[in-house]
Design a protein around this motif. Structure first.
Motif, PDB file in Angstrom:
ATOM      1  N   ASP A 131       0.835  -1.200   0.000  1.00  0.00           N
ATOM      2  CA  ASP A 131       0.000   0.000   0.000  1.00  0.00           C
ATOM      3  C   ASP A 131       0.873   1.254   0.000  1.00  0.00           C
ATOM      4  O   ASP A 131       1.995   1.246   0.508  1.00  0.00           O
ATOM      5  CB  ASP A 131      -0.921   0.011   1.222  1.00  0.00           C
ATOM      6  N   LYS A 132       0.333   2.337  -0.545  1.00  0.00           N
ATOM      7  CA  LYS A 132       1.073   3.586  -0.652  1.00  0.00           C
ATOM      8  C   LYS A 132       0.549   4.598   0.368  1.00  0.00           C
ATOM      9  O   LYS A 132      -0.661   4.746   0.530  1.00  0.00           O
ATOM     10  CB  LYS A 132       0.941   4.151  -2.064  1.00  0.00           C
ATOM     11  N   PHE A 133       1.492   5.277   1.027  1.00  0.00           N
ATOM     12  CA  PHE A 133       1.130   6.258   2.050  1.00  0.00           C
ATOM     13  C   PHE A 133       1.971   7.517   1.884  1.00  0.00           C
ATOM     14  O   PHE A 133       3.047   7.496   1.281  1.00  0.00           O
ATOM     15  CB  PHE A 133       1.354   5.680   3.453  1.00  0.00           C
ATOM     16  N   TYR A 134       1.459   8.607   2.464  1.00  0.00           N
ATOM     17  CA  TYR A 134       2.173   9.882   2.450  1.00  0.00           C
ATOM     18  C   TYR A 134       2.202  10.476   3.851  1.00  0.00           C
ATOM     19  O   TYR A 134       1.242  10.346   4.612  1.00  0.00           O
ATOM     20  CB  TYR A 134       1.485  10.893   1.524  1.00  0.00           C
ATOM     21  N   LEU A 135       3.312  11.133   4.147  1.00  0.00           N
ATOM     22  CA  LEU A 135       3.391  12.003   5.311  1.00  0.00           C
ATOM     23  C   LEU A 135       3.031  13.390   4.799  1.00  0.00           C
ATOM     24  O   LEU A 135       3.704  13.928   3.928  1.00  0.00           O
ATOM     25  CB  LEU A 135       4.803  11.981   5.894  1.00  0.00           C
ATOM     26  N   ILE A 136       1.949  13.959   5.339  1.00  0.00           N
ATOM     27  CA  ILE A 136       1.392  15.167   4.733  1.00  0.00           C
ATOM     28  C   ILE A 136       1.315  16.296   5.758  1.00  0.00           C
ATOM     29  O   ILE A 136       1.108  16.057   6.955  1.00  0.00           O
ATOM     30  CB  ILE A 136       0.002  14.853   4.126  1.00  0.00           C
ATOM     31  N   GLY A 137       1.508  17.514   5.282  1.00  0.00           N
ATOM     32  CA  GLY A 137       1.435  18.677   6.151  1.00  0.00           C
ATOM     33  C   GLY A 137       0.813  19.861   5.432  1.00  0.00           C
ATOM     34  O   GLY A 137       1.201  20.178   4.303  1.00  0.00           O
ATOM     35  N   PHE A 138      -0.149  20.504   6.078  1.00  0.00           N
ATOM     36  CA  PHE A 138      -0.843  21.646   5.497  1.00  0.00           C
ATOM     37  C   PHE A 138      -0.387  22.939   6.165  1.00  0.00           C
ATOM     38  O   PHE A 138      -0.153  22.973   7.373  1.00  0.00           O
ATOM     39  CB  PHE A 138      -2.352  21.498   5.671  1.00  0.00           C
ATOM     40  N   PRO A 139      -0.260  24.035   5.412  1.00  0.00           N
ATOM     41  CA  PRO A 139       0.132  25.312   6.004  1.00  0.00           C
ATOM     42  C   PRO A 139      -0.904  25.798   7.009  1.00  0.00           C
ATOM     43  O   PRO A 139      -2.094  25.476   6.903  1.00  0.00           O
ATOM     44  CB  PRO A 139       0.227  26.255   4.800  1.00  0.00           C
ATOM     45  N   MET A 140      -0.445  26.583   7.978  1.00  0.00           N
ATOM     46  CA  MET A 140      -1.307  27.082   9.035  1.00  0.00           C
ATOM     47  C   MET A 140      -1.717  28.534   8.789  1.00  0.00           C
ATOM     48  O   MET A 140      -0.965  29.308   8.206  1.00  0.00           O
ATOM     49  CB  MET A 140      -0.606  27.013  10.393  1.00  0.00           C
ATOM     50  N   ILE A 141      -2.889  28.865   9.295  1.00  0.00           N
ATOM     51  CA  ILE A 141      -3.322  30.252   9.382  1.00  0.00           C
ATOM     52  C   ILE A 141      -3.031  30.720  10.805  1.00  0.00           C
ATOM     53  O   ILE A 141      -3.431  30.050  11.772  1.00  0.00           O
ATOM     54  CB  ILE A 141      -4.820  30.370   9.061  1.00  0.00           C
ATOM     55  N   PRO A 142      -2.306  31.827  10.993  1.00  0.00           N
ATOM     56  CA  PRO A 142      -1.959  32.259  12.348  1.00  0.00           C
ATOM     57  C   PRO A 142      -3.195  32.606  13.175  1.00  0.00           C
ATOM     58  O   PRO A 142      -4.216  33.055  12.634  1.00  0.00           O
ATOM     59  CB  PRO A 142      -1.080  33.489  12.112  1.00  0.00           C
ATOM     60  N   ASP A 143      -3.104  32.388  14.488  1.00  0.00           N
ATOM     61  CA  ASP A 143      -4.274  32.629  15.334  1.00  0.00           C
ATOM     62  C   ASP A 143      -4.621  34.117  15.450  1.00  0.00           C
ATOM     63  O   ASP A 143      -5.686  34.470  15.963  1.00  0.00           O
ATOM     64  CB  ASP A 143      -4.108  31.994  16.707  1.00  0.00           C
ATOM     65  N   THR A 144      -3.752  34.994  14.967  1.00  0.00           N
ATOM     66  CA  THR A 144      -4.080  36.419  14.917  1.00  0.00           C
ATOM     67  C   THR A 144      -5.197  36.700  13.916  1.00  0.00           C
ATOM     68  O   THR A 144      -5.780  37.790  13.922  1.00  0.00           O
ATOM     69  CB  THR A 144      -2.846  37.256  14.537  1.00  0.00           C
ATOM     70  N   GLU A 145      -5.512  35.719  13.054  1.00  0.00           N
ATOM     71  CA  GLU A 145      -6.584  35.893  12.081  1.00  0.00           C
ATOM     72  C   GLU A 145      -7.920  35.341  12.568  1.00  0.00           C
ATOM     73  O   GLU A 145      -8.902  35.322  11.826  1.00  0.00           O
ATOM     74  CB  GLU A 145      -6.195  35.258  10.744  1.00  0.00           C
ATOM     75  N   ILE A 146      -7.975  34.882  13.808  1.00  0.00           N
ATOM     76  CA  ILE A 146      -9.260  34.501  14.396  1.00  0.00           C
ATOM     77  C   ILE A 146     -10.047  35.769  14.706  1.00  0.00           C
ATOM     78  O   ILE A 146      -9.518  36.715  15.299  1.00  0.00           O
ATOM     79  CB  ILE A 146      -9.059  33.673  15.680  1.00  0.00           C
ATOM     80  N   ASP A 147     -11.299  35.813  14.298  1.00  0.00           N
ATOM     81  CA  ASP A 147     -12.169  36.949  14.619  1.00  0.00           C
ATOM     82  C   ASP A 147     -12.648  36.765  16.055  1.00  0.00           C
ATOM     83  O   ASP A 147     -13.610  36.040  16.319  1.00  0.00           O
ATOM     84  CB  ASP A 147     -13.354  36.997  13.653  1.00  0.00           C
ATOM     85  N   LEU A 148     -11.967  37.392  16.977  1.00  0.00           N
ATOM     86  CA  LEU A 148     -12.208  37.162  18.403  1.00  0.00           C
ATOM     87  C   LEU A 148     -13.539  37.745  18.879  1.00  0.00           C
ATOM     88  O   LEU A 148     -14.106  37.265  19.869  1.00  0.00           O
ATOM     89  CB  LEU A 148     -11.053  37.738  19.215  1.00  0.00           C
ATOM     90  N   LYS A 149     -14.035  38.752  18.212  1.00  0.00           N
ATOM     91  CA  LYS A 149     -15.304  39.348  18.623  1.00  0.00           C
ATOM     92  C   LYS A 149     -16.486  38.426  18.325  1.00  0.00           C
ATOM     93  O   LYS A 149     -17.508  38.459  19.016  1.00  0.00           O
ATOM     94  CB  LYS A 149     -15.495  40.706  17.944  1.00  0.00           C
ATOM     95  N   LYS A 150     -16.348  37.600  17.292  1.00  0.00           N
ATOM     96  CA  LYS A 150     -17.410  36.669  16.926  1.00  0.00           C
ATOM     97  C   LYS A 150     -17.204  35.272  17.535  1.00  0.00           C
ATOM     98  O   LYS A 150     -18.173  34.579  17.858  1.00  0.00           O
ATOM     99  CB  LYS A 150     -17.491  36.527  15.401  1.00  0.00           C
ATOM    100  N   SER A 151     -15.962  34.864  17.659  1.00  0.00           N
ATOM    101  CA  SER A 151     -15.660  33.495  18.100  1.00  0.00           C
ATOM    102  C   SER A 151     -16.021  33.298  19.572  1.00  0.00           C
ATOM    103  O   SER A 151     -15.907  34.221  20.385  1.00  0.00           O
ATOM    104  CB  SER A 151     -14.177  33.188  17.886  1.00  0.00           C
ATOM    105  N   ILE A 152     -16.426  32.082  19.888  1.00  0.00           N
ATOM    106  CA  ILE A 152     -16.823  31.746  21.256  1.00  0.00           C
ATOM    107  C   ILE A 152     -15.905  30.653  21.785  1.00  0.00           C
ATOM    108  O   ILE A 152     -15.661  29.645  21.114  1.00  0.00           O
ATOM    109  CB  ILE A 152     -18.289  31.273  21.312  1.00  0.00           C
ATOM    110  N   PHE A 153     -15.409  30.871  22.999  1.00  0.00           N
ATOM    111  CA  PHE A 153     -14.523  29.920  23.658  1.00  0.00           C
ATOM    112  C   PHE A 153     -15.115  29.532  25.013  1.00  0.00           C
ATOM    113  O   PHE A 153     -15.972  30.238  25.560  1.00  0.00           O
ATOM    114  CB  PHE A 153     -13.134  30.533  23.885  1.00  0.00           C
ATOM    115  N   TYR A 154     -14.626  28.427  25.515  1.00  0.00           N
ATOM    116  CA  TYR A 154     -14.988  28.038  26.884  1.00  0.00           C
ATOM    117  C   TYR A 154     -13.742  28.182  27.746  1.00  0.00           C
ATOM    118  O   TYR A 154     -12.708  27.566  27.468  1.00  0.00           O
ATOM    119  CB  TYR A 154     -15.503  26.600  26.925  1.00  0.00           C
ATOM    120  N   ASP A 155     -13.854  29.007  28.787  1.00  0.00           N
ATOM    121  CA  ASP A 155     -12.755  29.233  29.723  1.00  0.00           C
ATOM    122  C   ASP A 155     -12.827  28.158  30.803  1.00  0.00           C
ATOM    123  O   ASP A 155     -13.738  28.163  31.638  1.00  0.00           O
ATOM    124  CB  ASP A 155     -12.873  30.629  30.334  1.00  0.00           C
TER     125      ASP A 155
END
Length: 225
Positions: free
Chosen positions: A129-153
């Protein structure tokens, strides 16, 4: 478009690893075809650790696939189960999963970043069988819209959102994301967010399930983009 949090599975029923650990491991003295290829791989990883801009979407540096012909991974236990998304050790910055060719054939039919890491992988005992080690580029967390996003503290036991990145960053280690928004639109079916993990579009998740792709879990954390 809506996305859900995507994780490789550590469920013993799925992976065959009773302690919930990784399925595969790298062996420094056996996994590489040559010392030269090993050194080039390690250099790439070290450069990512020293300069994290290299793994972000706009400044992503992919590994030269021609310099790494293949890497062999070894089962961490004798009776691991075959899956299409596979956990591995050690985790390397700039790389996400080992995936089967079958899984990649589904993913590549959808919108994914043109720059990514895809290295040929061999697995002891699974030579057909054929396999790949794969990696996708990241979007920095500074691009999270913090005013809209909801987190649990987890410390305060309540849902929160933030007015500024500084406020968010001060207690980031106590936060669990519940519903994320981004400041900018990214027209991909796979979005990798710094510190929050991988998100797959609902359409892509449906396609993976329809093609009987196994070895992944979907979390009820929503990204709206």
């Amino acid at each position: 478009m809506k996305y859900k949090k995507f994780d490789v599975s550590y469920d013993p029923v799925i992976t065959g690893i009773n302690n919930g650990g990784a399925q595969l491991k790298l062996k420094e003295n056996k996994s590489f075809i040559s010392k030269e290829e090993k050194n080039k791989f390690n250099k790439y990883i070290d450069e990512n650790l020293n300069n994290r801009d290299r793994v972000f979407l706009k400044t992503f540096k992919s590994i030269n696939e021609e310099q790494i012909s293949s890497i062999k991974y070894y089962p961490t236990r004798k009776k691991i189960k075959r899956t299409d998304f596979i956990s591995y050790l050690p985790y390397e910055f700039g790389l996400n999963y080992i995936i089967s060719e079958k899984a990649y054939d589904v993913i590549k039919m959808y919108k994914i970043p043109s720059l990514l890491n895809k290295i040929n992988i061999g697995i002891e005992g699974w030579e057909n069988d054929k396999f790949y080690l794969i990696g996708f580029p990241m979007i920095p967390d500074t691009e999270i819209d913090l005013k809209k996003s909801i987190f649990y503290d987890t410390q305060r036991n309540e849902k929160v959102n933030f007015k500024s990145y500084q406020d968010y960053n001060e207690i980031n280690f106590n936060l669990v994301a519940l519903n994320l928004f981004l400041l900018n639109k990214y027209h991909y079916d796979i979005i990798n967010i710094q510190g929050k993990g991988m998100f797959f579009s609902e359409d892509l998740i449906y396609a993976l399930k329809e093609n009987n792709i196994i070895g992944f879990e979907i979390r009820e954390i929503i990204l709206e983009n």
